[in-house]
Enzyme design. Structure first.
Site, PDB file in Angstrom:
ATOM      1  N   GLY A   9       0.815  -1.207   0.000  1.00 57.92           N
ATOM      2  CA  GLY A   9       0.000   0.000   0.000  1.00 57.92           C
ATOM      3  C   GLY A   9       0.843   1.249   0.000  1.00 57.92           C
ATOM      4  N   LEU A  81      -0.003  -1.470   4.955  1.00 64.40           N
ATOM      5  CA  LEU A  81      -0.832  -0.259   4.965  1.00 64.40           C
ATOM      6  C   LEU A  81      -1.899  -0.328   3.888  1.00 64.40           C
ATOM      7  CD1 LEU A  81       2.058   2.383   5.225  1.00 64.40           C
ATOM      8  CD2 LEU A  81       0.948   1.108   7.076  1.00 64.40           C
ATOM      9  N   SER A 126      -6.695   0.451  13.562  1.00 72.63           N
ATOM     10  CA  SER A 126      -7.438   1.713  13.547  1.00 72.63           C
ATOM     11  C   SER A 126      -8.215   1.926  14.834  1.00 72.63           C
ATOM     12  CB  SER A 126      -8.411   1.710  12.358  1.00 72.63           C
ATOM     13  OG  SER A 126      -9.312   2.794  12.440  1.00 72.63           O
ATOM     14  N   GLU A 128     -11.053   2.867  14.846  1.00 71.37           N
ATOM     15  CA  GLU A 128     -12.414   2.399  14.560  1.00 71.37           C
ATOM     16  C   GLU A 128     -12.724   1.091  15.283  1.00 71.37           C
ATOM     17  OE1 GLU A 128     -15.012   3.649  12.625  1.00 71.37           O
ATOM     18  OE2 GLU A 128     -13.902   5.526  12.471  1.00 71.37           O
ATOM     19  N   TYR A 149     -15.461  -1.593   8.265  1.00 68.92           N
ATOM     20  CA  TYR A 149     -14.032  -1.276   8.319  1.00 68.92           C
ATOM     21  C   TYR A 149     -13.477  -1.597   9.700  1.00 68.92           C
ATOM     22  CZ  TYR A 149      -9.766   1.583   8.348  1.00 68.92           C
ATOM     23  OH  TYR A 149      -8.471   2.025   8.486  1.00 68.92           O
ATOM     24  N   LYS A 153     -10.638  -4.442  10.773  1.00 76.71           N
ATOM     25  CA  LYS A 153      -9.399  -4.063  11.457  1.00 76.71           C
ATOM     26  C   LYS A 153      -9.272  -4.778  12.804  1.00 76.71           C
ATOM     27  CE  LYS A 153      -7.364  -1.161   8.647  1.00 76.71           C
ATOM     28  NZ  LYS A 153      -6.009  -1.444   8.095  1.00 76.71           N
ATOM     29  N   LYS A 192     -12.058  17.311   2.628  1.00 77.25           N
ATOM     30  CA  LYS A 192     -13.297  17.833   2.052  1.00 77.25           C
ATOM     31  C   LYS A 192     -13.638  19.195   2.657  1.00 77.25           C
ATOM     32  CE  LYS A 192     -18.238  16.730   1.566  1.00 77.25           C
ATOM     33  NZ  LYS A 192     -19.300  15.728   1.853  1.00 77.25           N
ATOM     34  N   GLY A 211     -22.070  15.734   6.985  1.00 74.17           N
ATOM     35  CA  GLY A 211     -22.898  14.948   7.891  1.00 74.17           C
ATOM     36  C   GLY A 211     -22.872  15.582   9.280  1.00 74.17           C
TER      37      GLY A 211
END
Length: 324
Positions: A9, A81, A126, A128, A149, A153, A192, A211
């Protein structure tokens, strides 16, 4: 002889920054992408190192592909990665996400074991995995992922831990909290926001759709986080580490700082779009990096306000270069 690192990656944000860091330390660096002939390797070009790394084509979900690259590179350090890295996209592509995040590390671990390679492995985990954190998460905090995700992980984390215990491999997982740089693509919310504010300042747009702004995150600087990855593999013994700044801020605060950089009041331009809400959301994500500081000597120095400033300045520079 120089150490050899293999980065699965290498074309992503962390891959390019890690490759740069290792090259500066005198490493010979090898890297993979799904198809090296089709990949642009734009991030490697942006940091000025595309001609300094040896590139391979490899699919993490194809064991033969992974085994061949590991055998050819014969690295002393391997960094995983790769894989689908967008939490939002993982809800739309759960199978691809789980395949890449679970089977990728497994295939690398099996390659090391079968080749009897004396190599150290870093696996990108992560925040997450933790889900919501009422208290800042440590390496002992139970996992409660709230996205495909995060589920993938978490499974990869335990796969690495199992191989470390069962086969005596030097294998580590870095549980990294949010970390950004100008190399992030625009689909990531931090980029963004900054790019959206720049568009509005340049009169290219008048609205930015987001959001929930009430989520809270630990925002770090990616170049510092890749240093932590390398430090894990340079430690005396393998272990897993939370990598974070230790400071948590609301996304609204991030938006406020980004728009203020461009002389704007975000309340006049930001609208909430319910379609951008995730099916399950992490409200608060907080990390405690005390172990990394104590064992590795690693500590973040760039926190949220400075991250916003650096991203915003880079956005302006990128636009200036594009118009020159």
């Amino acid at each position: 002889m120089a150490k050899t690192a293999l980065i699965f990656g290498i074309s992503g944000q962390d891959g390019a920054l890690l490759a740069l860091h290792l090259l500066e330390r005198g490493y010979e660096v090898h890297g993979t992408s799904r198809d090296k002939e089709l990949s642009s390797f734009a991030n490697l070009r942006r940091v000025g190192i595309q001609d300094r790394v040896r590139l391979y084509s490899a699919s993490l979900t194809d064991f033969r592909s992974v085994l061949q690259v590991v055998a050819d590179a014969a690295p002393s350090e391997i960094y995983n990665l790769a894989g689908q890295s967008s939490v939002s996209l993982s809800f739309e592509q759960p199978v691809e996400t789980l395949d890449s995040t679970i089977f990728g590390p497994l295939n690398i671990l099996e390659s090391i074991r079968l080749l009897k390679l004396d190599a150290r492995l870093y696996n990108a985990c992560s925040s997450e995995c933790f889900g919501n954190t009422e208290l800042a998460a440590t390496e002992q905090t139970p996992f409660n992922p709230r996205s495909p995700y995060g589920v993938g992980k978490a499974a990869a984390f335990w796969t690495v831990a199992n191989y470390r215990d069962a086969y005596g491999l030097f294998a580590c997982s870095g549980i990294l909290f949010n970390h950004d740089s100008p190399l992030r693509p625009r689909r990531f919310v931090t980029r963004k926001i900054v790019a959206g504010a720049a568009d509005i300042a340049e009169k290219k747009s008048d609205r930015l759709m987001l959001g929930s702004l009430h989520v809270a995150r630990d925002f770090g600087w990616a170049p510092e986080y890749v240093e932590a990855m390398a430090m894990m593999l340079g430690a005396d013994s393998p272990g897993d580490y939370v990598i974070a700044t230790g400071q948590t801020h609301s996304l609204e605060s991030f938006v406020d700082k980004a728009f203020a950089f461009f002389g704007l009041d975000w309340r006049r331009h930001v609208e909430i779009d319910d379609r951008l809400m995730r099916p399950t959301e992490i409200v608060t994500s907080a990390g405690n990096p005390e172990k990394a500081k104590r064992v590795l000597g690693w500590e973040a120095t760039v926190t949220m306000e400075e991250v916003v400033r650096r991203l915003s300045e880079a956005e302006l520079s990128l636009r200036h270069d594009a118009s020159a």
